[in-house]
Motif scaffolding. Structure first.
Motif, mmCIF file in Angstrom:
data_model
loop_
_atom_site.group_PDB
_atom_site.id
_atom_site.type_symbol
_atom_site.label_atom_id
_atom_site.label_comp_id
_atom_site.label_asym_id
_atom_site.label_seq_id
_atom_site.Cartn_x
_atom_site.Cartn_y
_atom_site.Cartn_z
ATOM 1 N N UNK A 220 0.851 -1.202 0.000
ATOM 2 C CA UNK A 220 0.000 0.000 0.000
ATOM 3 C C UNK A 220 0.886 1.251 0.000
ATOM 4 N N UNK A 221 1.928 1.174 0.792
ATOM 5 C CA UNK A 221 2.905 2.254 0.893
ATOM 6 C C UNK A 221 4.203 1.601 1.361
ATOM 7 N N UNK A 222 5.263 2.342 1.644
ATOM 8 C CA UNK A 222 6.531 1.670 1.976
ATOM 9 C C UNK A 222 6.467 0.799 3.233
ATOM 10 N N UNK A 223 5.457 0.950 4.089
ATOM 11 C CA UNK A 223 5.458 0.166 5.339
ATOM 12 C C UNK A 223 4.227 -0.725 5.514
ATOM 13 N N UNK A 224 3.272 -0.646 4.611
ATOM 14 C CA UNK A 224 2.034 -1.425 4.791
ATOM 15 C C UNK A 224 1.748 -2.294 3.559
ATOM 16 N N UNK A 225 1.038 -3.388 3.819
ATOM 17 C CA UNK A 225 0.676 -4.264 2.701
ATOM 18 C C UNK A 225 -0.607 -5.017 3.019
ATOM 19 N N UNK A 226 -1.215 -5.574 1.962
ATOM 20 C CA UNK A 226 -2.366 -6.483 2.112
ATOM 21 C C UNK A 226 -1.826 -7.910 1.956
ATOM 22 N N UNK A 227 -2.261 -8.812 2.835
ATOM 23 C CA UNK A 227 -1.766 -10.191 2.728
ATOM 24 C C UNK A 227 -2.793 -11.154 3.338
ATOM 25 N N UNK A 228 -2.390 -12.343 3.681
ATOM 26 C CA UNK A 228 -3.296 -13.320 4.295
ATOM 27 C C UNK A 228 -2.509 -14.197 5.264
ATOM 28 N N UNK A 229 -3.180 -15.186 5.854
ATOM 29 C CA UNK A 229 -2.579 -15.961 6.956
ATOM 30 C C UNK A 229 -1.777 -17.184 6.511
ATOM 31 N N UNK A 230 -1.487 -17.315 5.233
ATOM 32 C CA UNK A 230 -0.741 -18.515 4.821
ATOM 33 C C UNK A 230 0.651 -18.523 5.465
ATOM 34 N N UNK A 231 1.001 -19.670 6.064
ATOM 35 C CA UNK A 231 2.312 -19.810 6.717
ATOM 36 C C UNK A 231 3.358 -20.370 5.764
ATOM 37 N N UNK A 232 2.907 -20.952 4.654
ATOM 38 C CA UNK A 232 3.820 -21.621 3.725
ATOM 39 C C UNK A 232 4.042 -23.095 4.047
ATOM 40 N N UNK A 233 3.515 -23.567 5.205
ATOM 41 C CA UNK A 233 3.833 -24.949 5.631
ATOM 42 C C UNK A 233 3.408 -25.995 4.593
ATOM 43 N N UNK A 234 2.199 -25.814 4.040
ATOM 44 C CA UNK A 234 1.696 -26.836 3.112
ATOM 45 C C UNK A 234 2.589 -26.901 1.869
ATOM 46 N N UNK A 235 2.936 -25.730 1.326
ATOM 47 C CA UNK A 235 3.774 -25.689 0.125
ATOM 48 C C UNK A 235 5.169 -26.230 0.391
ATOM 49 N N UNK A 236 5.725 -25.903 1.553
ATOM 50 C CA UNK A 236 7.069 -26.394 1.887
ATOM 51 C C UNK A 236 7.049 -27.904 2.092
ATOM 52 N N UNK A 237 5.970 -28.408 2.700
ATOM 53 C CA UNK A 237 5.839 -29.861 2.894
ATOM 54 C C UNK A 237 5.757 -30.561 1.530
ATOM 55 N N UNK A 238 5.060 -29.927 0.588
ATOM 56 C CA UNK A 238 4.972 -30.511 -0.763
ATOM 57 C C UNK A 238 6.346 -30.529 -1.430
ATOM 58 N N UNK A 239 7.107 -29.447 -1.233
ATOM 59 C CA UNK A 239 8.440 -29.387 -1.845
ATOM 60 C C UNK A 239 9.322 -30.498 -1.277
ATOM 61 N N UNK A 240 9.223 -30.701 0.045
ATOM 62 C CA UNK A 240 10.016 -31.763 0.680
ATOM 63 C C UNK A 240 9.597 -33.128 0.125
ATOM 64 N N UNK A 241 8.296 -33.327 -0.004
ATOM 65 C CA UNK A 241 7.791 -34.619 -0.493
ATOM 66 C C UNK A 241 8.180 -34.839 -1.955
ATOM 67 N N UNK A 242 8.160 -33.781 -2.755
ATOM 68 C CA UNK A 242 8.548 -33.921 -4.170
ATOM 69 C C UNK A 242 10.027 -34.277 -4.262
ATOM 70 N N UNK A 243 10.855 -33.627 -3.430
ATOM 71 C CA UNK A 243 12.295 -33.932 -3.442
ATOM 72 C C UNK A 243 12.531 -35.369 -2.985
ATOM 73 N N UNK A 244 11.805 -35.807 -1.966
ATOM 74 C CA UNK A 244 11.916 -37.209 -1.509
ATOM 75 C C UNK A 244 11.557 -38.176 -2.624
#
Ligand code: PMT
Length: 419
Positions: A220-244
């Motif tokens: 929105x400006x240099x210090x504010x933004x719009x976002x959401x509550x995603x932690x990234x855990x699901x995507x990171x778990x998928x990356x780990x599983x794909x590498x495995x």
């Protein structure tokens, strides 16, 4: 001459030096009574470095060589020692322990233990857990070279291998008793790598997988933004599983507070437009694209150059639509096998199927994000995977387990579609 086997064929030093994953794998480590028992301390460290949760079962003999306290301190759990200990059974009983395990690893496995396992005995806690355990069993034999060469030991070994028991080692060399020959327990780093390799399915060997994860931030400006509550855990778990599963894996990640999974390339982005650019630029080197990121659908029409002052009682923001990344990937001339997610709070499956068709996807993972304890910013998830006319529910579990299950379904569908 008595013939004997050096069991380094299947898990040789060369074949197991590639780092594998034991992230969120439950390993029951059995320690039996030989001089090599002291090496189990280092083995616990190696297993934990790879991400395993380790619980230790010691035989009476093992406790003569190394104290339970040492192994308790290293594993972070009380050591299990006696079959008929009512107090221990009140905590995690032997059947529960056997069910908990994703792998039962015995290191060192003495000649006596091999014999008792070969006979299917249940005369102490470790052999009882082995009988009751549905998970794979891996043994790291350790004994005097003559005991190893003995026909009785070699017979036991063959019986165990015929039942699908995995062996790692023994190594050959100078022994504690002064003899030289085969029978030294394999190096803990090699045992841990061999254990990890059991979980590497190779389902996506040679494939290149790109995964988006986490939220995007729309300034929105240099210090504010719009976002959401995603932690990234699901995507990171998928990356780990794909590498495995053997895939060369790239994670295109919004801002999250997570470590990059081992063996995964990570590209950090902030906004949806950054994520789109990073995704499209990787399509020349991508067989499978998984869109797990919670991309902001809108961004502010203008980004203020300076911090916005709070002069007015009310403020109106004008938002514009962000590009749809997964739809752009699926419509691209170099289209990979494309998998999306659908985060819904109602009518989960019908909205998901609509997105599957509208965005031209090969598969979609429907995620109910209204339920307590699953979805956004949680440790667990429960999803339904949908594709061309079919669907399969994956019940509530840790995100890593869900990710592994998704990758298995996806790899199967990918093979059916592409080959
Ligand atoms: O990160 P965690 O805390 O572990 O939470 C995981 C999760 C809930 C974020 C994840 O499981 C999930 O559901 N991700 C999808 C979130 C989402 O934005 O869903 P959607 O239904 O709004 O979008 C549908 C699909 O289009 C998704 O694959 C999404 O990545 C993609 N999309 C959406 C908008 C956009 N502009 N571009 C996109 O590519």
């Amino acid at each position: 001459m008595v013939s004997f086997a050096l069991l380094s064929d299947s898990y040789s030093r060369k074949s197991v030096t590639v780092l594998g994953h034991l992230f969120q794998r439950n390993v029951v480590l059995g320690v039996s009574g030989g001089i090599a028992a002291y090496k189990s301390a280092e083995l616990i460290r190696q297993l934990k470095t790879r991400g395993a949760d380790v619980r230790v079962v010691m035989t009476r003999g093992a406790r003569e060589f190394i104290t339970p306290l040492t192994l308790q301190a290293l594993s972070g759990h009380p050591v299990h020692a006696d079959l008929l200990d009512p107090e221990a059974e009140l905590g995690m009983g032997h059947i529960e322990l056997a069910r908990w395990a994703d792998l039962l690893l015995v290191a060192p496995a003495t000649a006596d233990l091999l014999a008792r396992l070969a006979q299917g005995r249940a005369d102490d806690l470790l052999t009882t857990v082995a009988l009751a355990c549905p998970a794979p069993l891996m043994l790291a034999p350790a004994m005097n070279q003559q005991m190893w060469r003995n026909t009785a030991t070699q017979d036991n070994l063959q019986r165990l291998q015929a039942r699908g028991v995995h062996m790692v080692g023994p190594a050959a060399g100078e022994q504690a008793c002064g003899d030289v020959g085969p029978g030294r327990m394999e190096d803990p780093a090699i045992i841990a790598a061999a254990a990890a390799s059991l979980f590497e399915s190779g389902e996506l060997a040679g494939r290149r997988v790109v995964i988006t994860a986490g939220p995007t931030r729309e300034a929105l400006d240099p210090v504010r933004y719009i976002s959401n509550h995603s932690s990234g855990r699901m995507g990171y778990a998928l990356a780990r599983a794909a590498a495995e599963a053997g895939a060369r894996t790239t994670l295109i990640s919004g801002p999250v507070d997570l470590h990059t999974p081992e063996g995964v390339e990570r590209v950090d982005v902030v906004s949806a437009e950054d994520m789109l650019e990073a995704s499209l630029s990787r399509l020349t080197d991508c067989d499978i694209f998984i869109a797990c990121a919670a991309v902001a659908d809108y961004r502010p029409a203008d980004v203020a150059g300076d911090k916005i002052k709070k002069n007015e009682e009310r403020m109106t923001l004008e938002l514009v639509r962000n590009p749809d990344i997964v739809a752009a990937v699926s419509a691209h001339p170099q289209r990979p096998f494309t998998v999306g997610f659908a985060a819904e709070t109602r009518d989960l499956l019908s909205y998901a199927r609509d997105k599957l068709e509208r965005k031209g996807l090969d598969m979609i993972v429907a995620n109910d994000v209204s339920a307590e304890g699953i979805g956004f910013n949680s440790q667990e998830n429960a999803v339904t995977v949908l594709w061309d006319g079919a669907e399969e529910a994956l019940p509530r579990s840790g995100k890593q387990q869900i990710a592994r299950d998704i990758i298995t379904r996806l790899a199967r569908r990918y093979r059916e579609t592409v080959t």
